[in-house]
Design an enzyme around this catalytic site. Sequence first.
Site, short mmCIF file in Angstrom:
data_model
loop_
_atom_site.label_atom_id
_atom_site.label_comp_id
_atom_site.label_asym_id
_atom_site.label_seq_id
_atom_site.Cartn_x
_atom_site.Cartn_y
_atom_site.Cartn_z
N TRP A 130 0.85 -1.18 0.00
CA TRP A 130 0.00 0.00 0.00
C TRP A 130 0.89 1.23 0.00
O TRP A 130 1.80 1.35 0.81
CB TRP A 130 -0.89 -0.03 1.24
CG TRP A 130 -1.82 1.12 1.42
CD1 TRP A 130 -2.59 1.71 0.46
CD2 TRP A 130 -2.07 1.83 2.64
NE1 TRP A 130 -3.32 2.74 1.01
CE2 TRP A 130 -3.03 2.84 2.35
CE3 TRP A 130 -1.59 1.70 3.95
CZ2 TRP A 130 -3.51 3.71 3.31
CZ3 TRP A 130 -2.08 2.57 4.91
CH2 TRP A 130 -3.03 3.56 4.60
N ASP A 211 -0.79 -5.45 9.18
CA ASP A 211 -1.82 -4.50 8.76
C ASP A 211 -3.07 -5.32 8.44
O ASP A 211 -3.09 -6.08 7.48
CB ASP A 211 -1.34 -3.71 7.55
CG ASP A 211 -2.27 -2.56 7.21
OD1 ASP A 211 -3.40 -2.53 7.73
OD2 ASP A 211 -1.87 -1.70 6.41
N LYS A 246 -13.58 -0.70 6.12
CA LYS A 246 -14.13 -1.55 5.07
C LYS A 246 -15.19 -2.51 5.60
O LYS A 246 -16.31 -2.55 5.11
CB LYS A 246 -13.01 -2.34 4.38
CG LYS A 246 -12.28 -1.58 3.30
CD LYS A 246 -11.35 -0.54 3.87
CE LYS A 246 -10.55 0.17 2.78
NZ LYS A 246 -9.66 1.19 3.32
#
Length: 397
Positions: A130, A211, A246
């Site tokens: 990311w 993560d 999310k």
Amino acid sequence: MWKSIQPAPPDSILGLTDEFRKDKNPEKVNLGVGVYKDENGSTPILRCVKAAEEELVKIEKTKSYLPISGDPVYAAAVQRLILGESSDVIKDGRVVTAHAPGGTCALRVGADLIRKFNPVAKLWVSSPTWANHNGIFGAAGYEIKQYGYYNPQNRDLDFDLLMNDLLKVPAGDVVVLHACCHNPSGVDLTNGQWQQVAELAARTGWIPFLDFAYQGFGDGVDEDRFAVEQFAAAGIDCYVASSFSKNFGLYNERAGAITVITPSADEATVAMSHLKTVVRTNYSNPPAHGALVASLILNQSELRTVWLEELADMRERIKNMRKSLVQGLNAQGVDGDFSFIEKQRGMFSFSGWSDDVVAKLRKDDSIYVVGGGRINLAGLTRSNIEYVCAAVAKAMK
């Protein structure tokens, strides 16, 4: 002071969304930003979230500050979510959790905490990772290194390269790992491979920092925490950054958490004391609303059942869009085998589209894709999939 300073470049992903908003083409499609979209192209508020918010309004008695580490009921719910209801790590008191404003801030708080006591540690990210990992950890003062991960030739994980690189990471360095639904590639480790990586971390002494932004978007809430469980069971220091943007759709509420797992309960107590000092000088106290909503959902069986159903619907819609994209590209006669897209997990995929194709899609058909060809499958719907596939076929000629 700004007269001699040049403007900062726009964020590679959020800047793309700004351009998308300005686009007047009614058929425009945003496959860039990492936000879930439903079949209507909207980012919905989940039914369980609406119900929890209604209840929260009724029972909430104050808007006073939360504790520095956040609501303890929320922290306990996060621990059960990422480690399992019957986790020995929780029973043994080897884990502490602080509420953070989103997964991004959870990463930064963990980064600052480690660097406070290990200022010479280097930080390792996957190639690719990311994009904001580099910004977050770079701003925290780390020298950033890369370990091998994705093989663009076979569009899959290069596990041998990954293991060889991680074997060379010095003890005390920090290795950032995507617990599931790797962003940007969509390529994950198998359970057996995770076990090998956890064993390697325990043997060599580097610190895993997971993560965990997409729990539930891979195979399911329980299945997706396998990597976290392996590192926790190894009895080593470990960090987990959680995000509920999310899987709860709480994007603008910034609900996240930083969890520190230690070899003993005494060490966990020490870790929490210093975690609070980092939080205090960063944002002092976390925002309440999103975390309290998530806590109600996780702690009430009826709301949790609805949440799991809605999460499964989101997960399945993305899988269906993967399948539809592959079928659509084949139907358009696009050269190449795109079956790898169906094998990947989560919202993202490395499409294999070159930067030239990405530029043509944007210029000619108002289809917005991040440079390098990463696409967000949730941006596809039954109403735009044919348009996108036809545009890709045209751009790749």
